[in-house]
Design a protein around this motif. Sequence first.
Motif, PDB file in Angstrom:
ATOM      1  N   ARG A  52       0.813  -1.224   0.000  1.00  0.00           N
ATOM      2  CA  ARG A  52       0.000   0.000   0.000  1.00  0.00           C
ATOM      3  C   ARG A  52       0.841   1.266   0.000  1.00  0.00           C
ATOM      4  NH1 ARG A  52      -3.085  -2.747   3.898  1.00  0.00           N
ATOM      5  NH2 ARG A  52      -2.035  -1.615   5.547  1.00  0.00           N
ATOM      6  N   TYR A  53       1.951   1.275   0.742  1.00  0.00           N
ATOM      7  CA  TYR A  53       2.629   2.535   1.021  1.00  0.00           C
ATOM      8  C   TYR A  53       4.010   2.713   0.409  1.00  0.00           C
ATOM      9  CZ  TYR A  53      -1.031   2.738   4.531  1.00  0.00           C
ATOM     10  OH  TYR A  53      -2.235   2.743   5.160  1.00  0.00           O
ATOM     11  N   ALA A  54       4.643   1.667  -0.060  1.00  0.00           N
ATOM     12  CA  ALA A  54       6.025   1.784  -0.535  1.00  0.00           C
ATOM     13  C   ALA A  54       6.150   2.808  -1.655  1.00  0.00           C
ATOM     14  CB  ALA A  54       6.549   0.429  -0.989  1.00  0.00           C
ATOM     15  N   ASP A  55       5.261   2.744  -2.632  1.00  0.00           N
ATOM     16  CA  ASP A  55       5.340   3.673  -3.766  1.00  0.00           C
ATOM     17  C   ASP A  55       5.087   5.113  -3.319  1.00  0.00           C
ATOM     18  OD1 ASP A  55       5.684   4.148  -6.558  1.00  0.00           O
ATOM     19  OD2 ASP A  55       3.513   4.466  -6.700  1.00  0.00           O
ATOM     20  N   MET A  56       4.098   5.311  -2.452  1.00  0.00           N
ATOM     21  CA  MET A  56       3.792   6.658  -1.976  1.00  0.00           C
ATOM     22  C   MET A  56       4.978   7.241  -1.201  1.00  0.00           C
ATOM     23  SD  MET A  56       1.280   8.117   0.985  1.00  0.00           S
ATOM     24  CE  MET A  56       2.125   7.071   2.109  1.00  0.00           C
ATOM     25  N   VAL A  57       5.579   6.442  -0.327  1.00  0.00           N
ATOM     26  CA  VAL A  57       6.709   6.915   0.474  1.00  0.00           C
ATOM     27  C   VAL A  57       7.893   7.239  -0.434  1.00  0.00           C
ATOM     28  CG1 VAL A  57       8.415   6.234   2.213  1.00  0.00           C
ATOM     29  CG2 VAL A  57       5.995   5.764   2.592  1.00  0.00           C
ATOM     30  N   PHE A  58       8.146   6.388  -1.429  1.00  0.00           N
ATOM     31  CA  PHE A  58       9.244   6.646  -2.356  1.00  0.00           C
ATOM     32  C   PHE A  58       9.017   7.957  -3.107  1.00  0.00           C
ATOM     33  CE2 PHE A  58      10.940   6.524  -6.647  1.00  0.00           C
ATOM     34  CZ  PHE A  58      12.298   6.421  -6.372  1.00  0.00           C
ATOM     35  N   ARG A  59       7.801   8.153  -3.632  1.00  0.00           N
ATOM     36  CA  ARG A  59       7.522   9.372  -4.396  1.00  0.00           C
ATOM     37  C   ARG A  59       7.629  10.609  -3.516  1.00  0.00           C
ATOM     38  NH1 ARG A  59       2.000   8.534  -6.580  1.00  0.00           N
ATOM     39  NH2 ARG A  59       1.918   6.978  -4.960  1.00  0.00           N
ATOM     40  N   LEU A  60       7.146  10.519  -2.278  1.00  0.00           N
ATOM     41  CA  LEU A  60       7.263  11.651  -1.353  1.00  0.00           C
ATOM     42  C   LEU A  60       8.736  11.949  -1.076  1.00  0.00           C
ATOM     43  CD1 LEU A  60       6.168  13.741   0.633  1.00  0.00           C
ATOM     44  CD2 LEU A  60       5.981  11.906   2.328  1.00  0.00           C
ATOM     45  N   ALA A  61       9.511  10.924  -0.793  1.00  0.00           N
ATOM     46  CA  ALA A  61      10.935  11.122  -0.514  1.00  0.00           C
ATOM     47  C   ALA A  61      11.665  11.665  -1.740  1.00  0.00           C
ATOM     48  CB  ALA A  61      11.561   9.807  -0.054  1.00  0.00           C
ATOM     49  N   TYR A  62      11.307  11.177  -2.906  1.00  0.00           N
ATOM     50  CA  TYR A  62      11.945  11.665  -4.131  1.00  0.00           C
ATOM     51  C   TYR A  62      11.599  13.135  -4.367  1.00  0.00           C
ATOM     52  CZ  TYR A  62      13.577  11.943  -8.913  1.00  0.00           C
ATOM     53  OH  TYR A  62      14.236  12.312 -10.053  1.00  0.00           O
ATOM     54  N   SER A  63      10.352  13.505  -4.080  1.00  0.00           N
ATOM     55  CA  SER A  63       9.970  14.907  -4.265  1.00  0.00           C
ATOM     56  C   SER A  63      10.725  15.809  -3.279  1.00  0.00           C
ATOM     57  CB  SER A  63       8.464  15.093  -4.107  1.00  0.00           C
ATOM     58  OG  SER A  63       8.077  15.011  -2.756  1.00  0.00           O
ATOM     59  N   TYR A  64      11.037  15.279  -2.136  1.00  0.00           N
ATOM     60  CA  TYR A  64      11.757  16.036  -1.123  1.00  0.00           C
ATOM     61  C   TYR A  64      13.251  16.101  -1.416  1.00  0.00           C
ATOM     62  CZ  TYR A  64      10.534  17.924   3.486  1.00  0.00           C
ATOM     63  OH  TYR A  64      10.210  18.743   4.535  1.00  0.00           O
ATOM     64  N   LEU A  65      13.840  14.975  -1.819  1.00  0.00           N
ATOM     65  CA  LEU A  65      15.296  14.859  -1.914  1.00  0.00           C
ATOM     66  C   LEU A  65      15.855  14.993  -3.322  1.00  0.00           C
ATOM     67  CD1 LEU A  65      15.573  11.820   0.500  1.00  0.00           C
ATOM     68  CD2 LEU A  65      16.074  14.205   1.047  1.00  0.00           C
ATOM     69  N   LYS A  66      15.016  14.770  -4.332  1.00  0.00           N
ATOM     70  CA  LYS A  66      15.427  14.845  -5.739  1.00  0.00           C
ATOM     71  C   LYS A  66      16.576  13.896  -6.058  1.00  0.00           C
ATOM     72  CE  LYS A  66      14.202  19.558  -6.882  1.00  0.00           C
ATOM     73  NZ  LYS A  66      14.729  20.802  -7.401  1.00  0.00           N
ATOM     74  N   ARG A 123      10.106  23.029   0.803  1.00  0.00           N
ATOM     75  CA  ARG A 123       8.838  23.075   1.544  1.00  0.00           C
ATOM     76  C   ARG A 123       7.660  23.285   0.600  1.00  0.00           C
ATOM     77  NH1 ARG A 123      11.270  28.082   3.792  1.00  0.00           N
ATOM     78  NH2 ARG A 123      10.401  29.771   2.563  1.00  0.00           N
ATOM     79  N   TYR A 124       7.828  24.095  -0.434  1.00  0.00           N
ATOM     80  CA  TYR A 124       6.763  24.287  -1.418  1.00  0.00           C
ATOM     81  C   TYR A 124       6.542  23.001  -2.204  1.00  0.00           C
ATOM     82  CZ  TYR A 124       7.571  29.340  -0.721  1.00  0.00           C
ATOM     83  OH  TYR A 124       7.719  30.595  -0.200  1.00  0.00           O
ATOM     84  N   ARG A 125       7.643  22.378  -2.608  1.00  0.00           N
ATOM     85  CA  ARG A 125       7.578  21.142  -3.397  1.00  0.00           C
ATOM     86  C   ARG A 125       6.839  20.054  -2.625  1.00  0.00           C
ATOM     87  NH1 ARG A 125      12.789  20.755  -4.423  1.00  0.00           N
ATOM     88  NH2 ARG A 125      13.253  19.529  -2.590  1.00  0.00           N
ATOM     89  N   ALA A 126       7.192  19.872  -1.351  1.00  0.00           N
ATOM     90  CA  ALA A 126       6.554  18.830  -0.544  1.00  0.00           C
ATOM     91  C   ALA A 126       5.068  19.133  -0.337  1.00  0.00           C
ATOM     92  CB  ALA A 126       7.257  18.700   0.805  1.00  0.00           C
ATOM     93  N   ALA A 127       4.732  20.392  -0.072  1.00  0.00           N
ATOM     94  CA  ALA A 127       3.330  20.759   0.133  1.00  0.00           C
ATOM     95  C   ALA A 127       2.514  20.537  -1.134  1.00  0.00           C
ATOM     96  CB  ALA A 127       3.217  22.216   0.580  1.00  0.00           C
ATOM     97  N   ILE A 128       3.029  20.968  -2.274  1.00  0.00           N
ATOM     98  CA  ILE A 128       2.330  20.768  -3.552  1.00  0.00           C
ATOM     99  C   ILE A 128       2.176  19.282  -3.842  1.00  0.00           C
ATOM    100  CG2 ILE A 128       2.628  20.971  -6.074  1.00  0.00           C
ATOM    101  CD1 ILE A 128       1.554  23.516  -5.018  1.00  0.00           C
ATOM    102  N   TYR A 129       3.246  18.525  -3.652  1.00  0.00           N
ATOM    103  CA  TYR A 129       3.194  17.098  -3.940  1.00  0.00           C
ATOM    104  C   TYR A 129       2.150  16.398  -3.073  1.00  0.00           C
ATOM    105  CZ  TYR A 129       4.300  12.272  -4.487  1.00  0.00           C
ATOM    106  OH  TYR A 129       4.171  10.935  -4.724  1.00  0.00           O
ATOM    107  N   LEU A 130       2.189  16.646  -1.770  1.00  0.00           N
ATOM    108  CA  LEU A 130       1.235  15.992  -0.874  1.00  0.00           C
ATOM    109  C   LEU A 130      -0.201  16.405  -1.184  1.00  0.00           C
ATOM    110  CD1 LEU A 130       3.156  16.157   2.511  1.00  0.00           C
ATOM    111  CD2 LEU A 130       2.587  14.109   1.204  1.00  0.00           C
ATOM    112  N   HIS A 131      -0.406  17.667  -1.517  1.00  0.00           N
ATOM    113  CA  HIS A 131      -1.766  18.153  -1.750  1.00  0.00           C
ATOM    114  C   HIS A 131      -2.333  17.661  -3.079  1.00  0.00           C
ATOM    115  CE1 HIS A 131      -5.155  20.771  -0.971  1.00  0.00           C
ATOM    116  NE2 HIS A 131      -5.048  21.276  -2.186  1.00  0.00           N
ATOM    117  N   TYR A 132      -1.586  17.843  -4.156  1.00  0.00           N
ATOM    118  CA  TYR A 132      -2.132  17.557  -5.478  1.00  0.00           C
ATOM    119  C   TYR A 132      -1.872  16.139  -5.981  1.00  0.00           C
ATOM    120  CZ  TYR A 132      -3.265  22.448  -5.823  1.00  0.00           C
ATOM    121  OH  TYR A 132      -3.800  23.686  -5.588  1.00  0.00           O
ATOM    122  N   TYR A 133      -0.739  15.559  -5.622  1.00  0.00           N
ATOM    123  CA  TYR A 133      -0.418  14.226  -6.132  1.00  0.00           C
ATOM    124  C   TYR A 133      -0.883  13.122  -5.180  1.00  0.00           C
ATOM    125  CZ  TYR A 133       2.364  16.409  -9.783  1.00  0.00           C
ATOM    126  OH  TYR A 133       2.761  17.143 -10.862  1.00  0.00           O
TER     127      TYR A 133
END
Length: 158
Positions: free
Chosen positions: A12-26, A108-118
Motif C-alpha cells: 500500500r505505502y512503498a510507492d507513496m513513500v518513495f515518491r514523497l521522498a523523491y519529491s523532497y530529496l530529488k 517546503r513548497y515542493r513537498a506541500a504541492i506534492y502531498l496536496h495535489y499528487y
Amino acid sequence: MTDTAFEAAMERYADMVFRLAYSYLKNRADAEDVMQETLLKLYTQDPFDTPEHERFWMVRVAVNECRRLLRSPWRRRTGPLEEAPETAAFDTPAQSELFAEVMALPSRYRAAIYLHYYEGYSVREIAGAMNAKPSTVQTWLMRARGQLKTNLKEAESP
C-alpha cells in the motif's frame, strides 16, 4: 506487526513513500534509503487503530527521515551527482513538464504541492505531517502556485 500485515502495508505505502521522498530529496538513491528506513520503522511499530492513522504515520515518518537526511553532515559536505534528470512517467508531455516544474520548487513548497495535489492530502494533514500550522501550509501552497504560474508562463513565451 505480523509478516502478512507488513507485506500488505508495504504494498500500500512503498510507492507513496518513495515518491514523497523523491519529491523532497530529488535523488533516487536517497529516496530509496528513506523508503527502507520508513518501512523498517513500520515493521517494528505496533498495529494502528485505523488505516488513516497508519497512512498519516507513514507520511510523518518519511518526512522526518527526509529532514534527518538533509541535515546530516555528510549531505552538507557533498555535492549532488551530475546525473540525467529522472522524471516520473506521465500520460502527456504537459504533465511531465508540470512535474518537472514542481520538482524545481524549494523543498517546503515542493513537498506541500506534492502531498496536496499528487497524494490528495488536506491542508490540515499536510500541516501535521510537516510540523507546521495550516495557515503556513496554505501560504506555501499559494506561493508555490504563483511560482509555478510564473515559471510556466516564462516557458511558454518565445
